[in-house]
Design an enzyme around this catalytic site. Structure first.
Site, short mmCIF file in Angstrom:
data_model
loop_
_atom_site.label_atom_id
_atom_site.label_comp_id
_atom_site.label_asym_id
_atom_site.label_seq_id
_atom_site.Cartn_x
_atom_site.Cartn_y
_atom_site.Cartn_z
N GLU A 49 0.87 -1.17 0.00
CA GLU A 49 0.00 0.00 0.00
C GLU A 49 0.91 1.22 0.00
O GLU A 49 1.66 1.44 0.95
CB GLU A 49 -0.89 -0.03 1.25
N ASP A 60 -4.96 10.71 9.50
CA ASP A 60 -3.71 10.07 9.88
C ASP A 60 -3.12 10.62 11.16
O ASP A 60 -3.19 11.81 11.45
CB ASP A 60 -2.69 10.23 8.74
#
Lengths: 269, 397
Positions: A49, A60
């Protein structure tokens, strides 16, 4: 069957679980980033990924935020992600998905973005700030270009949303393990077990669990109920720690990936 | 009332708006939208809200004919909508009272907020104190420095001010951090966004709570002048005071509207926050609108002397109103805003917030251009106490 689905089918036949390894493109710089990708694939990652950095990553935690800043600080441009993948493809056929936020995709031009992604050898797209309601027209274009569209399911998603996301995704489904942002955790609440079970009723796609998984033990525990786990911040953390000492970085990174992959299998082999 | 029917069911104003957030947040936004929709039909909710607005927030605020400023400009009559006289010193309280009641209705006892100038932070902390809610406010380190008085006020009111050290350490980063908190705390926490920005339903909901400004102004100007004004002027950062004033007039075709963005050191300098004047279409903080970003879509750091306008995004409805041409967007520089700050203080004895001083600066130019016999309304969105230090610094005193 796409390369991603094919990979999970092979894993299943061998009785293995998939290790999805996250890295930020261009972190800490392009050259090292490529070496890390190659190292991940050769050390046992089943799917890569690759994160495209964004200036305002709302989903995040600090580790990936800092990785984005390192990459952008070193002059990363969106097109560099495709360069990286092209280079990677000279050596490995490991399935690779791009992770990112929608604004860089819009700025690049979605049609062009998906086309260039396919040409470079990308297999799927994972857009974290595109929930189900905003999938179209992005999903349709991506799929038309030949990419898998990986849907995310959260602990807060109700059954109706889980059903729809299951039905309209391809490649695999990404179950967010915790109500929270990315980052290492010591323990995970067991909510994901229920979500994975609900998804099994709706789709035959592989189900992968991510967010917070940082040790082989955790990976093994989580993998025992699904088809694979995503390891992100714990891997990126190594880049942060050893970024300047490349030799040490690659050595530690490689042994980290091997340990995660091995650890995951112990429960099932 | 054609334009007020927007947004559509998916939160879009034309092609702008929407809900670009992580999956984790979608159910919370749905819950909030449902609670807001219900509250619109609930008489008890609106009577609670109206009671708080009048008895607590101090509404209605006056529409004041600024005679001295008008004769200084030498043209149109200038009216000031005195939001600076609201409790806590700015229009922000209109929205926080509404969202505070909604938080109670949803059973969420913790509130988080982002703040730039600190006005929304203070308004949030105030309402949380009044309603007995726990309050955490995210604020960029740079803004904490610029707005020390508001930081202290929030603490006095029982709120926790959490410094944000990522990115440019201003409003945009405070919002990122608040969203990250919300992703983790969504089941028990209400996120009180202070502007007409963010994912659906915020741009719509905040406009609704702020449009009390325009509803009052509309009837006040009709009473004073016997007719509608020729033009409305408001500053635009995220855009809540502007939409609050504009919304009730949107279908009055004869009323021109001007949104004034922060021109900073000048549009050519690259150091400004004039998102609609210079930005590109993109997604920031959950909605599709204009964004100041580079060619790769990386959001740029922006500049304004006023912390409340120092934001690289703008509410999606403003993008729509720009695209349809209903509202004209322009900008004034730091320097022009500063001189309007002094001008209003000296001519009318009113010290405006630096944000509002942007609207005053353009309003005076507009009054001159429109000439005698015309009427304009400027939204004086906040008072300037919080800016005294910045102004003193900028004036070299």
């Amino acid at each position: 069957m796409s390369r991603i689905e094919e990979r999970f089918r092979e894993l299943k036949e061998r009785g293995e679980k998939g290790l999805v390894l996250y890295l930020t493109a261009g972190d800490p710089d392009l050259e090292t980033s490529l070496e890390l990708l190659l190292c991940a694939a050769s050390s046992g990652a089943d799917v890569i990924e690759l994160g495209i950095p964004f200036s305002d990553p709302m989903a995040d935690g600090p580790v990936i935020q800092r990785a984005f800043m390192r990459s952008l600080g070193s002059g990363f441009r969106t097109k560099d992600a495709f360069r990286l993948v092209r280079e990677f493809r000279k050596y490995f056929s490991t399935p690779l998905v791009l992770f990112g936020y929608v604004n860089p995709i819009i700025a690049y031009g979605p049609t062009r973005f998906f086309r260039d992604a396919v040409r470079a050898g990308v297999d799927g797209i994972l857009a974290v700030d595109l929930p189900l309601e905003e999938w179209e027209p992005f999903r349709e274009e991506a799929v038309k270009s030949g990419l898998d569209w990986i849907g995310l399911v959260a602990p807060t998603s109700g059954i109706e949303r889980i059903r729809l996301i299951g039905k309209k995704s391809s490649g695999f489904i990404y179950v967010i393990s915790v109500t929270g942002i990315t980052g290492m955790r010591e323990k995970l609440p067991a909510e994901y077990v229920k979500i994975v079970k609900s998804l099994r009723k709706e789709t035959s796609l592989p189900v992968v669990v991510g967010f917070g998984i940082s040790t082989p033990e955790m990976a093994q525990e989580v993998a025992s109920v699904c088809d694979g786990v995503v390891v992100g911040s714990a891997a990126v953390r190594l880049v942060e720690e050893h970024g300047k000492n490349k030799e040490k970085l690659l050595r530690n990174f490689s042994s980290f990936v091997e340990k995660m992959k091995l650890g995951m299998q112990n429960g099932v082999v | 009332m054609k334009r007020l029917r927007l947004p559509d069911g998916r939160g879009y104003f034309g092609t702008f708006g929407g809900r670009f957030v992580a999956e984790t947040l979608v159910p919370a936004l749905e819950e909030l939208e449902a609670a807001f929709r219900e509250s619109l039909k609930d008489r008890e909710f609106s009577s609670q809200l109206n009671h708080l607005l009048s008895e607590y927030a101090g509404r209605p605020t006056p529409l004041y004919f600024a005679e001295n400023l008008s004769s200084h400009a030498g043209g149109a009559k200038i009216y000031l909508k005195r939001e600076d006289l609201c409790h806590t010193g700015a229009h922000k309280i209109n929205n926080t009272v509404g969202q505070g009641l909604l938080a109670l209705r949803m059973g969420k006892r913790r509130v988080i907020a982002e703040t730039g100038a600190g006005q929304h932070g203070v308004a949030t902390a105030t309402v949380c104190a009044k309603l007995g809610l726990t309050c955490d406010v995210y604020m960029g380190e740079e803004d904490i420095r610029r707005q020390a008085i508001n930081v202290y006020k929030m603490r006095l009111l029982g709120a926790r001010v959490i410094p944000v050290t990522s990115g440019s350490r201003t409003l945009k980063d405070a919002m990122n951090e608040a969203i990250r908190d919300w992703v983790s705390s969504v089941r028990t926490t209400h996120y009180m966004i202070g502007s007409t920005a963010g994912p659906h339903p915020y741009p719509w909901m905040v406009r609704h709570f702020q449009s009390v400004i325009g509803r009052e102004a509309r009837s006040q100007v009709l009473k004073a002048e016997g007719r509608l004004p020729d033009a409305l002027v408001a500053c635009v950062g995220g855009g809540s005071n502007a939409l609050g004033l504009f919304a009730p007039f949107l279908d009055d075709e004869g009323v021109e509207m001007f949104g004034v963005e922060a021109g900073g050191l000048g549009l050519k300098s690259g150091k400004h926050a004039a998102t609609l004047s210079t930005g590109r279409v993109g997604v920031l903080h959950g909605s599709r609108s204009y964004v100041i970003a580079d060619r790769d879509g990386q959001v740029k750091e922006v500049h304004s002397i006023s912390a409340g306008l120092d934001y690289p995004g703008v509410g999606p409805e403003h993008a729509y109103l720009k695209e349809t041409g209903r509202v004209t967007y322009t900008s004034v520089t730091d320097r022009e805003a500063l001189s309007a700050f002094h001008l209003l203080a000296r001519t009318e004895g009113i010290i405006p917030a630096l944000e509002s001083a942007h609207a005053v600066a353009f309003g005076v130019k507009l009054a001159r251009r429109l000439g005698k016999g015309k009427v304009i309304v400027i939204n004086l969105s906040g008072r300037g106490d919080k800016d005294i230090d910045s102004v003193r610094e900028a004036s070299g005193a």
